[in-house]
Design a protein around this motif. Sequence first.
Motif, short mmCIF file in Angstrom:
data_model
loop_
_atom_site.label_atom_id
_atom_site.label_comp_id
_atom_site.label_asym_id
_atom_site.label_seq_id
_atom_site.Cartn_x
_atom_site.Cartn_y
_atom_site.Cartn_z
N SER A 310 0.73 -15.19 20.53
CA SER A 310 -0.53 -16.47 21.13
C SER A 310 1.50 -17.42 21.64
O SER A 310 1.81 -17.66 20.21
CB SER A 310 -1.55 -17.68 20.65
N LEU A 336 -7.19 -18.74 24.54
CA LEU A 336 -7.11 -18.88 23.33
C LEU A 336 -8.33 -20.21 23.09
O LEU A 336 -7.51 -21.07 24.01
CB LEU A 336 -6.13 -17.92 22.89
N ASN A 378 -12.42 -21.11 27.62
CA ASN A 378 -12.69 -20.07 26.39
C ASN A 378 -14.34 -20.43 26.19
O ASN A 378 -15.26 -20.78 26.66
CB ASN A 378 -11.85 -19.59 25.03
N ASN A 388 -11.30 -12.86 25.86
CA ASN A 388 -9.98 -13.90 26.27
C ASN A 388 -10.06 -13.10 28.03
O ASN A 388 -10.60 -12.00 28.55
CB ASN A 388 -8.83 -12.71 26.14
#
Length: 422
Positions: A310, A336, A378, A388
Amino acid sequence: MYHPDVKENLLYIQTEDGFNGYKRDLLATQLTQIEESFLACTKCKGIMREACSTHEGMLQVCFQCIEDPLSPYQNLVAARKSVVELNVTCPLHVRKCEWKGKMCDISQHLDECPYYQVECSLECGVVLERRTVQLHLTTECTMRPVNCEFCDKPIPPTQLTQHLYDCQNMKITCNSCGMEVKKINMEIHLKTECPNRSLPCTYAVYGCSATELKLDEVKNHMTMNTELHTALLSEYIAKTQTGLLEKMSQLEESDRRKGEQIEELTKQNNRLYNKVRQLNDVIMTSLAGAMLRWKIVGFASDVNLYESASFSFDGYTFRCAINLEDAKLHVKLGTLKGGADKNAKWPFRGKSIVILVNQDKENDSLYYEGEEVELARNFYDAAGDSVNQNKRVCSIPIASVIRDPFCKKGAVMLYVLVRSCM
């Protein structure tokens, strides 16, 4: 043999020590007894020159007669003034010079006296009175300049022989025709005027071997060799045409190569322009967005999915994924769960640039500009994990990825740059 006059010999008494007092025969009248005691030198017996007294006034002598220059003396001012005012005659009165004057003027007079004997200024060796010099120089002197009979320039006799050798106006005989021609014109005479001069055939420049023809031979030569001259001229024309064609061919080839060079330079310029534009986008993205450096170790074209670590900027958290499908590598971007989600503005809209790095020469990396994507916040499953939702950014042909130097020892390097469009 006459000798030139020496002014000092005429004016002064000469001793072993040099020139001393004035000679008495210069005087226009004899000295009186008082003048004798007052003006005569006690040593040289002449008239004192630069009168002085020595031995505490016991002796009066010329300055030049003082034996010891370090001994004390006094100038006799009154005597000196009297001496220069004495009436004198020219020492050359025996040569009929009638000049009379003061002792102070006699030296200057001798510098101008017409009866004074001097050497000829042209160094002929003759000594003569000054009054006859001009006549001698113009009519008698053996060293007086003589006008050259060819150029009329005045030349000293000692230089006349050399001058006649060099004089360009002197006439010499042409060895070919016997004509008398000036030296300066001989070259022109031999080339254009001499009746016996040799001429090359007009066609010698085309190869005719006749290079020395007499004037009366030229017409016959031209008549007897018409066919030869025509053949030589035709051969020359043919060679000239061939040479011109070769030259034209060379020029055309040169133009073609220059055209190719211009075309290649244009392509290089376009590539450079595109790289500059891409680098500008990279710089702008780096300044206003996020960049992921992603090295995929053990890359294989038969693996369907790769996911990156990430990375975040401006409250958003992202992750990249790669899908291999239809011989292409599809780069996708998704969000995320992050600690700052509530403060971020949703949905996120942005653009990406993907760089496939040349691992040998990074400046030659491949740039892929992605389309603008919109990513929602998200959402989470029952366990509280984010789900995701990846969206495709760009696609890269797999053939470009797996070749060296983009894939080195099974490793692929990608840079993904993300910036906001909101």
